[in-house]
Every structure is written in C-alpha cells, then in structure tokens.
Write a protein that holds these residues in place. Structure first.
Motif, short mmCIF file in Angstrom:
data_model
loop_
_atom_site.label_atom_id
_atom_site.label_comp_id
_atom_site.label_asym_id
_atom_site.label_seq_id
_atom_site.Cartn_x
_atom_site.Cartn_y
_atom_site.Cartn_z
N LYS A 28 -9.30 3.95 6.81
CA LYS A 28 -9.15 4.88 5.30
C LYS A 28 -10.04 3.85 4.30
O LYS A 28 -9.58 2.89 4.48
CB LYS A 28 -7.83 5.03 5.27
N THR A 29 -10.43 4.81 3.25
CA THR A 29 -11.01 4.20 2.03
C THR A 29 -9.95 4.14 1.12
O THR A 29 -9.52 5.16 0.89
CB THR A 29 -12.26 4.75 1.79
N VAL A 30 -10.12 2.99 0.15
CA VAL A 30 -9.24 2.87 -1.01
C VAL A 30 -9.97 2.45 -1.96
O VAL A 30 -10.86 1.35 -1.70
CB VAL A 30 -8.00 1.86 -0.60
N TYR A 31 -9.81 3.16 -3.18
CA TYR A 31 -10.65 2.67 -4.42
C TYR A 31 -9.59 2.14 -5.39
O TYR A 31 -8.81 2.83 -5.94
CB TYR A 31 -11.44 4.08 -5.04
N MET A 61 -5.79 -7.74 -8.02
CA MET A 61 -6.55 -7.02 -6.92
C MET A 61 -5.95 -7.05 -5.76
O MET A 61 -5.65 -5.88 -4.91
CB MET A 61 -8.09 -7.14 -7.16
N ALA A 62 -5.70 -8.48 -5.38
CA ALA A 62 -5.40 -8.54 -3.89
C ALA A 62 -3.94 -7.88 -3.74
O ALA A 62 -3.49 -7.40 -2.50
CB ALA A 62 -5.04 -10.09 -3.85
N ALA A 68 -1.52 -1.40 -0.43
CA ALA A 68 -2.10 -0.16 0.25
C ALA A 68 -2.40 -0.51 1.62
O ALA A 68 -2.68 0.31 2.85
CB ALA A 68 -3.63 -0.02 -0.23
N GLY A 69 -1.69 -1.59 2.44
CA GLY A 69 -2.04 -1.94 3.44
C GLY A 69 -2.99 -2.88 4.05
O GLY A 69 -3.26 -2.80 5.22
N GLY A 70 -3.80 -3.28 3.01
CA GLY A 70 -4.95 -4.07 3.18
C GLY A 70 -5.03 -5.56 3.17
O GLY A 70 -4.04 -6.01 2.55
N SER A 71 -6.14 -6.15 2.92
CA SER A 71 -6.37 -7.54 2.60
C SER A 71 -7.72 -7.96 2.25
O SER A 71 -8.38 -6.81 1.96
CB SER A 71 -6.29 -8.48 4.02
N LEU A 72 -8.02 -9.01 1.39
CA LEU A 72 -9.21 -9.10 0.67
C LEU A 72 -10.43 -8.93 1.86
O LEU A 72 -11.69 -9.00 1.54
CB LEU A 72 -9.26 -10.50 0.11
N GLU A 73 -10.25 -9.21 2.99
CA GLU A 73 -11.23 -9.18 4.30
C GLU A 73 -11.79 -7.98 4.22
O GLU A 73 -12.74 -7.84 4.85
CB GLU A 73 -10.51 -9.77 5.66
N GLU A 123 -13.07 -4.07 -10.14
CA GLU A 123 -12.73 -3.10 -9.23
C GLU A 123 -13.37 -3.18 -7.86
O GLU A 123 -14.32 -3.76 -7.71
CB GLU A 123 -13.04 -1.71 -9.96
N ALA A 124 -12.61 -2.59 -6.87
CA ALA A 124 -12.96 -2.78 -5.34
C ALA A 124 -12.78 -1.66 -4.78
O ALA A 124 -12.07 -0.59 -5.00
CB ALA A 124 -11.91 -3.65 -4.97
N ILE A 125 -13.59 -1.49 -3.64
CA ILE A 125 -13.68 -0.48 -2.66
C ILE A 125 -13.23 -1.06 -1.38
O ILE A 125 -13.87 -1.99 -1.06
CB ILE A 125 -14.86 0.43 -2.45
N VAL A 126 -12.24 -0.82 -0.58
CA VAL A 126 -11.56 -1.16 0.51
C VAL A 126 -11.59 -0.19 1.67
O VAL A 126 -11.20 0.71 1.64
CB VAL A 126 -10.25 -1.72 0.33
N VAL A 127 -11.90 -0.66 2.78
CA VAL A 127 -11.75 -0.05 3.96
C VAL A 127 -10.98 -0.50 5.04
O VAL A 127 -10.95 -1.61 5.43
CB VAL A 127 -13.00 0.47 4.82
N ILE A 128 -9.67 0.27 5.10
CA ILE A 128 -8.78 -0.40 5.90
C ILE A 128 -8.50 0.28 7.38
O ILE A 128 -8.70 1.47 7.49
CB ILE A 128 -7.35 -0.14 5.23
#
Length: 128
Positions: A28-31, A61-62, A68-73, A123-128
C-alpha cells in the motif's frame, strides 16, 4: 513490498544520500504530509538550530510512517524543502545518518519560507 533501485550512467549520479529512482511493486502507498521540526508535545519548533530542526523533522516523519504500519526502509521518495540552500550539505549528512540504504529517490527545493518560520520540511512517499 519489493523495492528496486534504478541506476544509470546515462544520467548524472546522485549528489547526496538518495537514489536516481525507485521502482516498487506490491503493498500500500502512504503519502506522508510535510513535517517540520515541531516538538509533538509542545507544538513549537524544537530549536532555532537548523540541524536540530532537521533531526526532529525526520523523527516526526518516522513516527507517522510507524503509525501507518511502516518503517524508514520503506520510504521510496522524499521531498526536502530548505529556506537556505547553503545548508544542503548539512541535510545530506543528517539524512545519511537517519535513512537506511538503499536511499530513496529525492527532490530538494529552496523555498522562501515555511510554516512557523521553520527552516526545513520533509515529506515522503512510502510503500508498505
């Protein structure tokens, strides 16, 4: 989530701790909205010190990514905003400390001002 780092010698090499591009499949993508160096307890800037604000931005940000259930990785793209681009090297040094490799893709912009007179925002885009 599968993250593939894209690297080509046909384009300029990265000039800091980031990748030319990142391809992602699955997940899932998190903005993540822009984070400035606010202390979560007081809602005020942690300091007038640029480096302290940068570190707090990455901590904030972290925390959002973790919620959201994610990490910096799992960060695939960062957008950095600086009110003074002469501090670019300082941001690179801090980012290299706090962000795990392989680094995400990144854009860096110089801006006239930020909310609450902050000196830096991420700001970040994260894929979990």
């Amino acid at each position: 989530m599968s993250k593939q780092i894209i690297q080509t010698e046909a384009a300029p090499a990265a000039v800091g701790p980031y990748s030319q591009a990142v391809a992602v499949s699955g997940g899932k993508t998190v903005y993540v909205s822009g984070q400035i160096g606010l202390d979560p307890k007081t809602g005020e800037l942690v300091s007038d010190n640029f480096e302290a604000q940068v570190r707090q931005c990455f901590e904030n940000m972290a925390a959002v990514i973790q919620a959201a259930g994610g990490s910096l990785e799992q960060v695939v793209k960062l957008n950095l905003f600086l009110t003074d681009l002469s501090k670019f090297a300082s941001v690179n040094a801090i980012m290299a400390e706090v962000m795990p490799q392989p680094y995400p893709a990144r854009s860096t912009l110089g801006v006239a001002s930020l909310p609450k007179n902050a000196q830096f925002e991420v700001e970040a885009i994260v894929v979990i």
